[in-house]
Design a protein around this motif. Structure first.
Motif, PDB file in Angstrom:
ATOM      1  N   TYR B  23      -2.879 -83.900 -37.644  1.00  0.00           N
ATOM      2  CA  TYR B  23      -4.169 -84.335 -38.272  1.00  0.00           C
ATOM      3  C   TYR B  23      -4.203 -84.288 -39.735  1.00  0.00           C
ATOM      4  N   PRO B  24      -3.624 -85.362 -40.605  1.00  0.00           N
ATOM      5  CA  PRO B  24      -3.864 -85.508 -41.998  1.00  0.00           C
ATOM      6  C   PRO B  24      -5.173 -85.368 -42.271  1.00  0.00           C
ATOM      7  N   ALA B  25      -5.458 -84.830 -43.486  1.00  0.00           N
ATOM      8  CA  ALA B  25      -7.026 -85.042 -43.845  1.00  0.00           C
ATOM      9  C   ALA B  25      -7.359 -86.103 -45.085  1.00  0.00           C
ATOM     10  N   ARG B  26      -8.218 -86.981 -44.637  1.00  0.00           N
ATOM     11  CA  ARG B  26      -8.343 -87.921 -45.726  1.00  0.00           C
ATOM     12  C   ARG B  26      -8.920 -87.537 -47.021  1.00  0.00           C
ATOM     13  N   GLY B  27      -8.287 -87.788 -48.203  1.00  0.00           N
ATOM     14  CA  GLY B  27      -8.518 -87.421 -49.483  1.00  0.00           C
ATOM     15  C   GLY B  27      -7.893 -86.141 -49.803  1.00  0.00           C
ATOM     16  N   PHE B  28      -7.367 -85.360 -48.966  1.00  0.00           N
ATOM     17  CA  PHE B  28      -6.767 -84.041 -49.188  1.00  0.00           C
ATOM     18  C   PHE B  28      -4.992 -84.001 -49.051  1.00  0.00           C
ATOM     19  N   ASN B  29      -4.584 -84.922 -48.048  1.00  0.00           N
ATOM     20  CA  ASN B  29      -3.090 -84.731 -47.962  1.00  0.00           C
ATOM     21  C   ASN B  29      -2.866 -86.064 -47.166  1.00  0.00           C
ATOM     22  N   TYR B  30      -3.375 -87.067 -47.508  1.00  0.00           N
ATOM     23  CA  TYR B  30      -3.074 -88.370 -46.950  1.00  0.00           C
ATOM     24  C   TYR B  30      -1.886 -88.825 -47.580  1.00  0.00           C
ATOM     25  N   LYS B  31      -1.936 -88.926 -48.918  1.00  0.00           N
ATOM     26  CA  LYS B  31      -0.925 -89.444 -49.695  1.00  0.00           C
ATOM     27  C   LYS B  31       0.536 -88.746 -49.391  1.00  0.00           C
ATOM     28  N   GLY B  32       1.461 -89.584 -49.165  1.00  0.00           N
ATOM     29  CA  GLY B  32       3.034 -89.018 -48.731  1.00  0.00           C
ATOM     30  C   GLY B  32       3.021 -88.246 -47.432  1.00  0.00           C
ATOM     31  N   CYS B  33       2.071 -88.271 -46.479  1.00  0.00           N
ATOM     32  CA  CYS B  33       1.933 -87.644 -45.302  1.00  0.00           C
ATOM     33  C   CYS B  33       2.815 -88.111 -44.147  1.00  0.00           C
ATOM     34  N   ALA B  34       3.235 -89.482 -44.532  1.00  0.00           N
ATOM     35  CA  ALA B  34       4.007 -90.307 -43.337  1.00  0.00           C
ATOM     36  C   ALA B  34       5.341 -89.626 -42.800  1.00  0.00           C
ATOM     37  N   PRO B  35       6.279 -89.161 -44.062  1.00  0.00           N
ATOM     38  CA  PRO B  35       7.494 -88.412 -43.469  1.00  0.00           C
ATOM     39  C   PRO B  35       7.356 -87.000 -43.116  1.00  0.00           C
ATOM     40  N   LYS B  36       6.374 -86.532 -43.486  1.00  0.00           N
ATOM     41  CA  LYS B  36       5.995 -85.178 -42.946  1.00  0.00           C
ATOM     42  C   LYS B  36       5.518 -85.045 -41.436  1.00  0.00           C
ATOM     43  N   VAL B  37       4.515 -86.242 -41.126  1.00  0.00           N
ATOM     44  CA  VAL B  37       4.260 -86.443 -39.507  1.00  0.00           C
ATOM     45  C   VAL B  37       5.312 -86.913 -38.787  1.00  0.00           C
ATOM     46  N   ARG B  38       6.196 -87.597 -39.465  1.00  0.00           N
ATOM     47  CA  ARG B  38       7.471 -88.135 -38.553  1.00  0.00           C
ATOM     48  C   ARG B  38       8.248 -86.684 -38.312  1.00  0.00           C
ATOM     49  N   ARG B  39       8.460 -86.061 -39.425  1.00  0.00           N
ATOM     50  CA  ARG B  39       9.285 -84.671 -38.653  1.00  0.00           C
ATOM     51  C   ARG B  39       8.544 -83.985 -37.610  1.00  0.00           C
ATOM     52  N   LEU B  40       7.246 -83.792 -37.998  1.00  0.00           N
ATOM     53  CA  LEU B  40       6.462 -83.011 -36.853  1.00  0.00           C
ATOM     54  C   LEU B  40       6.413 -83.891 -35.361  1.00  0.00           C
ATOM     55  N   VAL B  41       6.733 -85.130 -35.387  1.00  0.00           N
ATOM     56  CA  VAL B  41       6.546 -85.727 -34.178  1.00  0.00           C
ATOM     57  C   VAL B  41       7.876 -85.826 -33.585  1.00  0.00           C
ATOM     58  N   GLU B  42       9.082 -85.861 -34.411  1.00  0.00           N
ATOM     59  CA  GLU B  42      10.267 -85.384 -33.875  1.00  0.00           C
ATOM     60  C   GLU B  42      10.179 -84.087 -33.231  1.00  0.00           C
ATOM     61  N   ILE B  43       9.794 -83.052 -33.638  1.00  0.00           N
ATOM     62  CA  ILE B  43       9.543 -81.835 -33.154  1.00  0.00           C
ATOM     63  C   ILE B  43       8.855 -82.144 -31.628  1.00  0.00           C
ATOM     64  N   ALA B 100       8.808 -75.653 -39.960  1.00  0.00           N
ATOM     65  CA  ALA B 100       8.800 -76.924 -40.817  1.00  0.00           C
ATOM     66  C   ALA B 100       7.944 -76.828 -42.095  1.00  0.00           C
ATOM     67  N   ASP B 101       6.673 -76.119 -41.838  1.00  0.00           N
ATOM     68  CA  ASP B 101       5.651 -76.005 -43.023  1.00  0.00           C
ATOM     69  C   ASP B 101       5.393 -77.162 -43.680  1.00  0.00           C
ATOM     70  N   GLU B 102       5.076 -78.271 -42.970  1.00  0.00           N
ATOM     71  CA  GLU B 102       4.659 -79.620 -43.531  1.00  0.00           C
ATOM     72  C   GLU B 102       3.203 -79.735 -44.309  1.00  0.00           C
ATOM     73  N   GLY B 103       2.452 -78.594 -44.066  1.00  0.00           N
ATOM     74  CA  GLY B 103       1.093 -78.575 -44.684  1.00  0.00           C
ATOM     75  C   GLY B 103       0.119 -79.612 -44.059  1.00  0.00           C
ATOM     76  N   ILE B 104       0.343 -80.039 -42.842  1.00  0.00           N
ATOM     77  CA  ILE B 104      -0.415 -81.014 -42.114  1.00  0.00           C
ATOM     78  C   ILE B 104      -1.406 -80.176 -41.249  1.00  0.00           C
ATOM     79  N   SER B 105      -2.772 -80.288 -40.857  1.00  0.00           N
ATOM     80  CA  SER B 105      -3.637 -79.875 -40.057  1.00  0.00           C
ATOM     81  C   SER B 105      -3.092 -79.806 -38.820  1.00  0.00           C
ATOM     82  N   ILE B 106      -2.849 -78.736 -38.064  1.00  0.00           N
ATOM     83  CA  ILE B 106      -2.421 -78.711 -36.368  1.00  0.00           C
ATOM     84  C   ILE B 106      -3.477 -78.028 -35.656  1.00  0.00           C
ATOM     85  N   VAL B 107      -3.829 -78.757 -34.759  1.00  0.00           N
ATOM     86  CA  VAL B 107      -4.988 -78.257 -33.722  1.00  0.00           C
ATOM     87  C   VAL B 107      -4.403 -78.003 -32.372  1.00  0.00           C
ATOM     88  N   VAL B 108      -4.885 -76.896 -31.847  1.00  0.00           N
ATOM     89  CA  VAL B 108      -4.396 -76.616 -30.237  1.00  0.00           C
ATOM     90  C   VAL B 108      -5.594 -76.737 -29.615  1.00  0.00           C
TER      91      VAL B 108
END
Lengths: 245, 215
Positions: B23-43, B100-108
């Motif tokens: 979950y990227p946070a709007r206004g906080f870490n949206y910018k440039g989040c796509a490659p980070k999310v991609r790495r997380l999705v690969e995991i 990976a420490d991508e800095g994107i919010s992760i919720v379980v």
């Protein structure tokens, strides 16, 4: 949603997919009860119709009927929040946003869930009860906030009241000291609601995934119990946008 | 939004059901989040979810969408929802996310005690919890709890109780297997967290007990 009678072959395959049972046979064809239909689009999305007889209703984007789609279709982007879904990001990005900080709690009342749906009058019953108890902290980014006509009574805009949606969330941000009042009010108004609602509380954790005892004590004192499963923000997010820093 | 904290069922069944959200946070870490999310999705793909959806496509794993399509669809602001059917898998994916420490919010979303154990074992310090205080109002109008075990697995309520009864009837008549029935139930789920493995287990245990009308 609408099923074109001249195209429908009357196989009935679409009928069980409707979460609210709005589709039934009439003259050997499937028809959508327009009053019961929440415009969730499920019957269309699952592509079960062999002859493509199912389509969006021509009036689906006309206000106030459009509310049905915005609140019921998970693929629709809400006109107010700009995000898909009926609420806000609430607890899910709280490690980054800290919208709900230490000493605060969030409360979400999701009316119509699970899978029953509701008339928007149910929302008004709850917002009114909250207002009578002096609770007016509805999250400004929540779509319900923009639907309120009178901030004192928290009545909704009159033209909305006859609309029906699959679900809508009332989100509150309050201090822990106010939690008991809110829960007491919700418990009372539950008897007035025609539909059902799920209730949840979110709070920052103490170290070691420990739920603050103060919060648990308030919940227990008001006669509520919590489920063994929960949604947990794992604390891996951080803010990076330059304008924020 | 995903209603995963209100999933119903026995503790034993919920032991094999963990929803995971990126979950990227709007206004906080949206910018440039796509490659980070991609790495997380690969995991996520490497560990093996039992269902997944990217909000850019809104097609879950059982819709025929290919991993390459999902990865190619990733753009700024995307959110990704998935579900795992074992404690070991959710632990593994969280361990890799931490590294990976991508800095994107992760919720379980899952059993609190299990997530607490996992967090302790891999050295995570969870930030916020969203706890369910149950269902209120005119609860007599709800379908029975057995049916709600299925319907609450879709975060948006797109799995109709009528469809659940319909597939139970078809399984009972031997027309489809519990797994095939679970794929029928997974299809409408636009949030990608319907767990067909848990659903098949439930159908195997419940269908012999049921004689159900269509409505």
């Amino acid at each position: 949603m609408i099923i074109y009678k001249e195209v429908c072959v009357g196989c009935g395959r679409c009928q069980p997919y409707c979460p609210t049972g709005a589709i039934s046979f009439e003259d050997m064809k499937s028809v959508v009860d327009q009053d019961v239909c929440y415009e969730c689009g499920n019957c269309l999305r699952v592509a079960i119709c062999p002859v493509e007889a199912i389509h969006e209703s021509p009036q689906v984007y006309q206000y106030p009927r459009a509310l049905r789609k915005y609140f019921s279709d998970p693929c629709a982007t809400h006109a107010v929040t700009g995000i898909e879904g009926r609420g806000t990001e609430e607890s899910k990005t709280n490690d980054v946003t800290e919208r709900c900080g230490p000493g605060a709690v969030g409360v979400a009342i999701e009316v119509g869930r699970p899978t029953l749906g509701m008339g928007l009058e149910d929302i008004q019953r709850i917002t009114r009860a909250l207002a009578r108890s002096g609770i007016t902290e509805i999250e400004p980014q929540n779509p319900i906030h923009s639907m309120i006509a009178d901030p004192d009574s928290e009545d909704l805009k009159a033209e909305m009241l006859k609309e029906r949606v699959l679900r809508a969330i009332i989100e509150l941000q309050i201090t822990r000291a106010r939690l008991a009042d809110v829960l007491r009010t919700i418990k009372t108004v539950a008897a007035e609601v025609d539909s059902v609602f799920t209730l949840d509380v979110f709070t920052m954790l103490d170290p070691g995934l420990t739920i603050p005892q103060e919060v648990l004590d308030i919940i227990a004192a008001e006669g509520f119990t919590w489920q063994p499963n929960a949604k947990i923000n794992m604390g891996l997010g951080r803010a990076t946008d330059r304008e924020i820093q | 939004m995903t209603h995963s904290l209100h999933r119903e069922g026995t503790i034993d069944s919920l032991e094999r059901d963990y929803a995971l959200f990126i979950y990227p946070a709007r206004g906080f870490n949206y910018k440039g989040c796509a490659p980070k999310v991609r790495r997380l999705v690969e995991i996520v793909y490497q560990v093996g979810p039992v269902n997944m959806i990217a909000t850019t496509l809104r097609r879950n794993m059982y819709s025929g969408v290919r991993p390459e399509e999902v990865l190619d669809s990733i753009k700024e602001g995307i959110r990704v929802f998935s579900v795992f059917n074992s404690r070991e898998k959710i632990k593994e994916v969280l361990k890799r996310f931490k590294a990976a420490d991508e800095g994107i919010s992760i919720v379980v979303s899952g059993l609190i005690d299990r997530v607490r154990e996992i967090a302790l074992e891999i050295g995570l310090d969870p930030h916020t919890i969203n706890i369910s205080l149950g269902v209120h109002g005119d609860t007599g109008r709800l379908p029975p709890p057995d049916i709600r075990q299925f319907t609450t697995m879709c975060g948006h309520g797109m799995v109709s109780p009528i469809l659940v009864r319909d597939v139970i009837r078809r399984v009972n008549r031997g027309k489809i297997s519990p797994w095939e029935a679970s794929l029928v139930l997974a299809k409408p789920c636009a949030c990608g967290i319907y767990n067909p493995h848990r659903s098949a287990e439930l159908l195997e245990s419940l269908t012999p007990l049921y004689t159900v009308a269509r409505r």
